[in-house]
Write a protein that holds these residues in place. Structure first.
Motif, PDB file in Angstrom:
ATOM      1  N   TYR A  11       0.994  -1.206   0.051  1.00 29.77           N
ATOM      2  CA  TYR A  11      -0.010   0.049  -0.186  1.00 29.77           C
ATOM      3  C   TYR A  11       0.854   1.341   0.050  1.00 29.77           C
ATOM      4  O   TYR A  11       1.948   1.359   0.637  1.00 29.77           O
ATOM      5  CB  TYR A  11      -0.753  -0.058   1.293  1.00 29.77           C
ATOM      6  CG  TYR A  11      -1.876   1.539   1.215  1.00 29.77           C
ATOM      7  CD1 TYR A  11      -3.075   1.222   0.731  1.00 29.77           C
ATOM      8  CD2 TYR A  11      -1.098   2.396   1.857  1.00 29.77           C
ATOM      9  CE1 TYR A  11      -3.756   2.185   0.770  1.00 29.77           C
ATOM     10  CE2 TYR A  11      -2.315   3.421   2.035  1.00 29.77           C
ATOM     11  CZ  TYR A  11      -3.455   3.282   1.485  1.00 29.77           C
ATOM     12  OH  TYR A  11      -4.363   4.491   1.573  1.00 29.77           O
ATOM     13  N   THR A  12       0.328   2.061  -0.881  1.00 31.96           N
ATOM     14  CA  THR A  12       1.328   3.465  -0.993  1.00 31.96           C
ATOM     15  C   THR A  12       0.586   4.631  -0.493  1.00 31.96           C
ATOM     16  O   THR A  12      -0.497   4.656  -1.072  1.00 31.96           O
ATOM     17  CB  THR A  12       1.888   3.534  -2.421  1.00 31.96           C
ATOM     18  OG1 THR A  12       2.737   2.618  -2.878  1.00 31.96           O
ATOM     19  CG2 THR A  12       2.400   5.003  -2.652  1.00 31.96           C
ATOM     20  N   ALA A  13       1.035   5.478   0.355  1.00 32.19           N
ATOM     21  CA  ALA A  13       0.423   6.795   0.779  1.00 32.19           C
ATOM     22  C   ALA A  13       1.451   7.886   0.346  1.00 32.19           C
ATOM     23  O   ALA A  13       2.784   7.866   0.567  1.00 32.19           O
ATOM     24  CB  ALA A  13       0.363   6.771   2.161  1.00 32.19           C
ATOM     25  N   ASN A  14       0.880   8.917  -0.468  1.00 27.19           N
ATOM     26  CA  ASN A  14       1.816  10.121  -0.811  1.00 27.19           C
ATOM     27  C   ASN A  14       1.257  11.357  -0.288  1.00 27.19           C
ATOM     28  O   ASN A  14      -0.064  11.545  -0.788  1.00 27.19           O
ATOM     29  CB  ASN A  14       1.812   9.926  -2.410  1.00 27.19           C
ATOM     30  CG  ASN A  14       2.798  10.855  -3.008  1.00 27.19           C
ATOM     31  OD1 ASN A  14       3.284  11.749  -2.219  1.00 27.19           O
ATOM     32  ND2 ASN A  14       3.613  10.525  -4.262  1.00 27.19           N
ATOM     33  N   HIS A  15       1.803  11.826   0.524  1.00 25.77           N
ATOM     34  CA  HIS A  15       1.497  13.195   1.007  1.00 25.77           C
ATOM     35  C   HIS A  15       2.103  14.147   0.704  1.00 25.77           C
ATOM     36  O   HIS A  15       2.201  15.377   1.024  1.00 25.77           O
ATOM     37  CB  HIS A  15       1.624  12.846   2.638  1.00 25.77           C
ATOM     38  CG  HIS A  15       0.454  11.882   3.333  1.00 25.77           C
ATOM     39  ND1 HIS A  15      -0.774  11.879   3.178  1.00 25.77           N
ATOM     40  CD2 HIS A  15       1.085  10.786   3.604  1.00 25.77           C
ATOM     41  CE1 HIS A  15      -1.235  10.674   3.803  1.00 25.77           C
ATOM     42  NE2 HIS A  15      -0.259   9.942   3.939  1.00 25.77           N
ATOM     43  N   GLY A  16       3.001  14.095  -0.563  1.00 27.50           N
ATOM     44  CA  GLY A  16       3.773  15.096  -0.953  1.00 27.50           C
ATOM     45  C   GLY A  16       5.080  15.276  -0.161  1.00 27.50           C
ATOM     46  O   GLY A  16       6.316  15.031  -0.624  1.00 27.50           O
ATOM     47  N   TRP A  17       5.042  15.559   1.054  1.00 20.97           N
ATOM     48  CA  TRP A  17       6.321  15.705   2.018  1.00 20.97           C
ATOM     49  C   TRP A  17       6.793  14.403   2.356  1.00 20.97           C
ATOM     50  O   TRP A  17       7.796  14.227   2.685  1.00 20.97           O
ATOM     51  CB  TRP A  17       6.134  16.609   3.180  1.00 20.97           C
ATOM     52  CG  TRP A  17       4.914  16.145   3.978  1.00 20.97           C
ATOM     53  CD1 TRP A  17       3.861  16.218   4.039  1.00 20.97           C
ATOM     54  CD2 TRP A  17       5.341  15.382   5.316  1.00 20.97           C
ATOM     55  NE1 TRP A  17       3.202  15.743   4.847  1.00 20.97           N
ATOM     56  CE2 TRP A  17       4.218  15.026   5.833  1.00 20.97           C
ATOM     57  CE3 TRP A  17       6.536  14.764   5.880  1.00 20.97           C
ATOM     58  CZ2 TRP A  17       3.958  14.079   6.813  1.00 20.97           C
ATOM     59  CZ3 TRP A  17       6.423  13.938   6.782  1.00 20.97           C
ATOM     60  CH2 TRP A  17       5.163  13.736   7.539  1.00 20.97           C
ATOM     61  N   GLN A  49      10.692  14.462   2.548  1.00 16.54           N
ATOM     62  CA  GLN A  49      11.509  15.518   2.103  1.00 16.54           C
ATOM     63  C   GLN A  49      12.261  16.488   2.982  1.00 16.54           C
ATOM     64  O   GLN A  49      12.112  16.426   4.311  1.00 16.54           O
ATOM     65  CB  GLN A  49      10.463  16.382   1.348  1.00 16.54           C
ATOM     66  CG  GLN A  49       9.786  15.688   0.098  1.00 16.54           C
ATOM     67  CD  GLN A  49      10.685  15.294  -0.947  1.00 16.54           C
ATOM     68  OE1 GLN A  49      11.542  15.897  -1.501  1.00 16.54           O
ATOM     69  NE2 GLN A  49      10.733  13.851  -1.205  1.00 16.54           N
ATOM     70  N   PRO A  50      13.330  17.445   2.642  1.00 17.48           N
ATOM     71  CA  PRO A  50      14.065  18.167   3.341  1.00 17.48           C
ATOM     72  C   PRO A  50      13.556  18.939   4.205  1.00 17.48           C
ATOM     73  O   PRO A  50      12.286  19.771   3.744  1.00 17.48           O
ATOM     74  CB  PRO A  50      14.943  18.849   2.364  1.00 17.48           C
ATOM     75  CG  PRO A  50      14.914  18.023   1.186  1.00 17.48           C
ATOM     76  CD  PRO A  50      13.684  17.415   1.047  1.00 17.48           C
ATOM     77  N   LYS A  70      19.314   6.056   3.397  1.00 13.93           N
ATOM     78  CA  LYS A  70      19.912   7.398   2.782  1.00 13.93           C
ATOM     79  C   LYS A  70      19.361   8.770   3.439  1.00 13.93           C
ATOM     80  O   LYS A  70      18.366   8.834   3.782  1.00 13.93           O
ATOM     81  CB  LYS A  70      19.256   7.281   1.115  1.00 13.93           C
ATOM     82  CG  LYS A  70      19.669   8.469   0.536  1.00 13.93           C
ATOM     83  CD  LYS A  70      19.129   8.578  -0.921  1.00 13.93           C
ATOM     84  CE  LYS A  70      19.540   9.652  -1.764  1.00 13.93           C
ATOM     85  NZ  LYS A  70      18.708   9.969  -3.003  1.00 13.93           N
ATOM     86  N   GLY A  71      20.479   9.406   3.529  1.00 11.68           N
ATOM     87  CA  GLY A  71      20.185  10.909   4.104  1.00 11.68           C
ATOM     88  C   GLY A  71      20.218  10.801   5.776  1.00 11.68           C
ATOM     89  O   GLY A  71      20.980   9.760   6.486  1.00 11.68           O
ATOM     90  N   GLN A  72      19.602  11.673   6.217  1.00  8.73           N
ATOM     91  CA  GLN A  72      19.599  11.894   7.900  1.00  8.73           C
ATOM     92  C   GLN A  72      18.348  11.754   8.521  1.00  8.73           C
ATOM     93  O   GLN A  72      17.283  12.351   7.857  1.00  8.73           O
ATOM     94  CB  GLN A  72      20.406  12.983   8.118  1.00  8.73           C
ATOM     95  CG  GLN A  72      21.498  13.581   7.592  1.00  8.73           C
ATOM     96  CD  GLN A  72      21.994  14.824   7.770  1.00  8.73           C
ATOM     97  OE1 GLN A  72      22.237  15.073   9.065  1.00  8.73           O
ATOM     98  NE2 GLN A  72      22.369  15.785   6.761  1.00  8.73           N
ATOM     99  N   GLU A 111      16.630  14.338   0.751  1.00 10.82           N
ATOM    100  CA  GLU A 111      15.811  13.623   1.206  1.00 10.82           C
ATOM    101  C   GLU A 111      16.140  12.348   2.015  1.00 10.82           C
ATOM    102  O   GLU A 111      17.283  12.122   2.038  1.00 10.82           O
ATOM    103  CB  GLU A 111      14.773  13.109   0.273  1.00 10.82           C
ATOM    104  CG  GLU A 111      15.336  11.989  -0.669  1.00 10.82           C
ATOM    105  CD  GLU A 111      14.364  11.514  -1.899  1.00 10.82           C
ATOM    106  OE1 GLU A 111      13.393  12.333  -2.144  1.00 10.82           O
ATOM    107  OE2 GLU A 111      14.719  10.456  -2.364  1.00 10.82           O
ATOM    108  N   VAL A 112      15.209  11.815   3.091  1.00  8.20           N
ATOM    109  CA  VAL A 112      15.776  10.705   3.857  1.00  8.20           C
ATOM    110  C   VAL A 112      14.920   9.558   3.521  1.00  8.20           C
ATOM    111  O   VAL A 112      13.845   9.770   3.376  1.00  8.20           O
ATOM    112  CB  VAL A 112      15.764  11.060   5.440  1.00  8.20           C
ATOM    113  CG1 VAL A 112      14.286  11.404   5.910  1.00  8.20           C
ATOM    114  CG2 VAL A 112      16.515   9.791   6.332  1.00  8.20           C
TER     115      VAL A 112
END
Length: 233
Positions: A11-17, A49-50, A70-72, A111-112
């Motif tokens: 299941y994928t949820a995409n909230h932009g950030w 997102q950052p 990946k990222g912090q 992005e992390v």
């Protein structure tokens, strides 16, 4: 039994950030047939997102592990703990009788991507606690490296449940084996690359498997692969 779950079926949820892929029922995604695997309750594959993230929110009676790919990732909680984790670091939080925490991406440019896992504890009523550990990423090469376990060890985060989380970087053409104890479960998740298990089941990036009653697993890399294996009661 070998149950294969393809990456695209999550299941994928995409909230932009935030973009999340859920391997188990979580938030708005509910499937009564996919609530847990043994004590494993959640595996979320999150991209944040950052300068965004999860603000302060409460948890109770859960062992929560975050593995940064990946990222912090910056953690803060109501016990006064704060830390920033990158790849090679593990965060383990015991929510116990109740804790409030936040997890945010402190970077202004990158992005992390991290995996968050929830497990039911062996018993309720634990005192909330937080631990951050680091492991030598070179030790992942062509072996199973324990990074979270009830068995205390160097560079291994402690968890209040009879389980072990292993990570591995397996070179193309290499194979490693694992004996599965009777009555135990294995959750397998491909982070990158492609592997074949016991010469029969092929898993690609972000595919997973729930495995029971197989006395031995032979894991062969068809391409350079990074994967997570969890030994569960």
């Amino acid at each position: 039994m070998f149950e294969l779950y393809k990456a695209g079926d999550r299941y994928t949820a995409n909230h932009g950030w935030l973009k999340s892929n859920f391997s188990f029922s979580f938030a708005e995604y509910y499937d009564p047939n996919n609530l847990q695997f043994g004590p494993m309750r959640v595996l979320n594959d999150d991209i944040v997102q950052p300068l965004r993230g999860f603000g302060a929110h409460p948890h109770r009676e859960m062992e929560i592990v975050s593995i940064v790919l990946k990222g912090q990732l910056k953690h803060e909680d109501s016990t006064g703990e704060t830390a920033i984790t990158t790849f090679g670091g593990i965060q383990r939080m015991s929510a116990g009788t109740g804790v409030v925490h936040s997890e945010v991406n402190p970077s202004a440019t990158e992005e992390v991507n991290f995996l968050q896992l929830w497990f039911l504890p062996e018993k309720n009523g634990l005192t909330p606690s937080y631990e951050r550990t680091e492991f030598d990423t070179n030790r992942l090469k062509n072996q199973l490296l324990p990074v979270v376990s009830k068995q205390r060890g160097e560079q291994t985060a402690y968890i209040h449940q009879d389980l072990t989380i292993y990570l591995s970087d397996l070179d193309k053409g290499k194979e490693i084996s694992l004996q599965q104890e009777q009555g135990r479960r294995i959750f397998f998740f491909v982070i990158e690359g492609e592997v074949t298990i016991n010469g029969e089941w092929t898993l690609s990036k972000r595919d997973s498997a729930r495995i029971t009653e197989l006395p031995e697993l032979k894991i062969a890399a068809n391409a350079d692969a990074r994967f997570m294996l969890i030994d569960l009661p």
